[in-house]
Design a protein around this motif. Structure first.
Motif, short mmCIF file in Angstrom:
data_model
loop_
_atom_site.label_atom_id
_atom_site.label_comp_id
_atom_site.label_asym_id
_atom_site.label_seq_id
_atom_site.Cartn_x
_atom_site.Cartn_y
_atom_site.Cartn_z
N PRO A 235 0.81 -1.23 0.00
CA PRO A 235 0.00 0.00 0.00
C PRO A 235 0.84 1.27 0.00
N ALA A 236 1.96 1.27 0.72
CA ALA A 236 2.84 2.44 0.72
C ALA A 236 3.51 2.61 -0.64
N LEU A 237 3.92 1.51 -1.25
CA LEU A 237 4.54 1.58 -2.57
C LEU A 237 3.57 2.15 -3.60
N GLU A 238 2.30 1.78 -3.51
CA GLU A 238 1.31 2.31 -4.45
C GLU A 238 1.24 3.84 -4.37
N ILE A 239 1.31 4.37 -3.16
CA ILE A 239 1.26 5.83 -2.97
C ILE A 239 2.51 6.47 -3.57
N ALA A 240 3.67 5.93 -3.25
CA ALA A 240 4.93 6.53 -3.69
C ALA A 240 5.11 6.44 -5.20
N ARG A 241 4.57 5.40 -5.83
CA ARG A 241 4.77 5.17 -7.26
C ARG A 241 3.83 5.97 -8.16
N LYS A 242 2.85 6.64 -7.60
CA LYS A 242 1.83 7.30 -8.41
C LYS A 242 2.45 8.35 -9.33
N ASN A 243 2.24 8.17 -10.63
CA ASN A 243 2.66 9.12 -11.67
C ASN A 243 4.18 9.33 -11.74
N ILE A 244 4.96 8.32 -11.36
CA ILE A 244 6.41 8.46 -11.48
C ILE A 244 6.90 7.70 -12.72
N SER A 245 8.17 7.87 -13.04
CA SER A 245 8.71 7.24 -14.24
C SER A 245 9.02 5.76 -14.05
N ASP A 246 9.58 5.41 -12.89
CA ASP A 246 9.96 4.02 -12.65
C ASP A 246 10.29 3.85 -11.17
N SER A 247 10.30 2.61 -10.71
CA SER A 247 10.68 2.30 -9.34
C SER A 247 11.61 1.10 -9.34
N PHE A 248 12.49 1.05 -8.35
CA PHE A 248 13.52 0.02 -8.29
C PHE A 248 13.70 -0.44 -6.85
N ASN A 249 13.72 -1.75 -6.66
CA ASN A 249 14.01 -2.34 -5.36
C ASN A 249 15.48 -2.73 -5.34
N LEU A 250 16.28 -2.04 -4.54
CA LEU A 250 17.72 -2.30 -4.54
C LEU A 250 18.08 -3.63 -3.90
N GLU A 251 17.11 -4.33 -3.31
CA GLU A 251 17.37 -5.69 -2.85
C GLU A 251 17.32 -6.68 -4.00
#
Length: 274
Positions: A235-251
Motif C-alpha cells: 500500500p505504501a509503494l502504491e502511494i509513492a509510485r503514483k505518476n512516477i517514471s519508474d521504481s527500483f528495489n535495490l534488494e
C-alpha cells in the motif's frame, strides 16, 4: 517436582535461494516429540505452503523421532527434512500439565505469532548513504550543487515551497533524473511511518516536476525491501509510485542494475560494475 523440557522453534524455508524463513511452530523434546504448529494462513499462502503440509510434517516428525537419543541428535534429524530449520535449543521448566500448556502458549505467542524482528545484515545502514557510496565509487557524486551542469549526481536538491522539500539525488543530462529513496528494511507492514514516507516522496516528486519541468524530469523511486516485506508494504509503494517514471528495489539485483544503468548513462559512464 519440576520437570525440564528442551524445545526449538520450527522454521520453514521453501525458497533456499531467498534466505527467507517463516516461524511456524514449536517442537518439545519430551518422552515423545510434541509438535505444535501455529502459522498465519496468509503467510503460508505467500510461501506457497498448503496447510496440509504442516499436518504431514508433524506426523513424520513424530513417527521418525527416537526419544532414546540425545536432544541434539533428535534436533539434527528434524533439520534433515528439506525446507525445515530449527532455532537454537532452549528450555523451560514446569510443575504440572497446566503450566506445561501455558508455557507452550507463551513460546508460540512470543516466537511464532509475534516473532522478534531479526535484523538483516544491512539494516544498520541508511539507503541514501548506501547510494551515495555507490555514486562516489563511480566518481559521479558531487557535494557542489553547481556540478549538476557537469553531469554529476548531487544530493538534497531543494524544491517545493520555500525549498522546504529536498530531492534525495538529482542528475541532469538533457533531462533531469530525480531519485527519492525509502528504506523498508526495518519495516514489517505499511504502518503510519511507511505511509507518511511514501506520501512525502510522491509530493516531493510533484514539486520537482513543477520546478524542473514536468516533461523534462524523470522521477525514480528507489527502495529496499525483501520480497516478503515488499508484499507487506505494497500500500505504501502504491502511494509513492503514483505518476512516477519508474521504481527500483535495490534488494533485487536486476532492479539495482537497471537503476544504476540509467544514472550512469546520464553521467556519461558507459560501464557498470556490480
Amino acid at each position: 517436582m519440576a520437570h525440564i523440557y528442551s524445545y526449538a522453534i520450527i522454521r520453514l524455508m521453501p525458497f533456499a535461494h531467498r534466505g527467507e524463513t517463516l516461524n511456524v511452530g514449536v517442537v518439545v523434546f519430551g518422552d515423545t516429540l510434541d509438535v505444535r504448529f501455529s502459522a498465519s494462513p496468509s503467510l503460508l499462502e505467500y510461501f506457497g505452503v498448503q496447510s496440509g503440509t504442516l499436518d504431514w510434517l508433524a506426523e513424520n516428525l513424530v513417527s521418525l523421532d527416537d526419544s532414546t537419543s540425545p536432544v541434539r541428535d533428535r534436533a539434527n534429524e528434524i533439520a534433515r527434512f528439506a525446507g525445515v530449520q530449527l532455532s537454537d535449543i532452549g528450555w523451560f521448566s514446569t510443575d504440572d500439565d497446566r503450566q506445561y500448556e501455558l508455557r507452550i502458549s507463551e513460546i508460540i505467542s512470543e516466537y511464532v505469532e509475534k516473532p522478534k524482528k531479526t535484523r538483516a545484515r544491512r539494516t544498520s545502514s541508511n539507503l541514501s548513504r548506501d547510494l551515495k557510496k555507490i555514486f562516489q565509487g563511480y566518481q559521479i557524486f558531487s557535494s557542489k550543487i553547481e556540478d549538476i551542469d557537469r553531469h554529476k549526481v548531487i544530493a538534497n536538491m531543494p524544491v517545493g515551497p520555500s525549498g522546504k522539500l529536498h530531492i534525495d539525488f538529482l542528475i541532469r543530462n538533457g533531462a533531469y533524473h530525480a531519485t527519492e529513496t525509502i528504506d523498508f528494511r526495518k519495516s514489517e507492514d505499511a504502518g503510519p511511518s511507511e505511509l507518511k514516507n511514501a506520501a512525502l516522496a510522491n509530493v516531493t516528486f510533484q514539486h520537482a516536476r513543477e520546478i524542473l519541468g514536468g516533461t523534462e524530469t524523470r522521477c525514480y523511486l528507489v527502495y529496499a525491501a525483501s520480497s516478503l516485506v515488499e508484499t507487506a508494504v505494497f500500500p505504501a509503494l502504491e502511494i509513492a509510485r503514483k505518476n512516477i517514471s519508474d521504481s527500483f528495489n535495490l534488494e533485487s539485483r536486476e532492479d539495482k542494475a537497471r537503476y544504476l544503468d540509467a544514472i550512469l548513462a546520464a553521467a556519461g559512464v558507459n560501464h557498470l560494475f556490480s
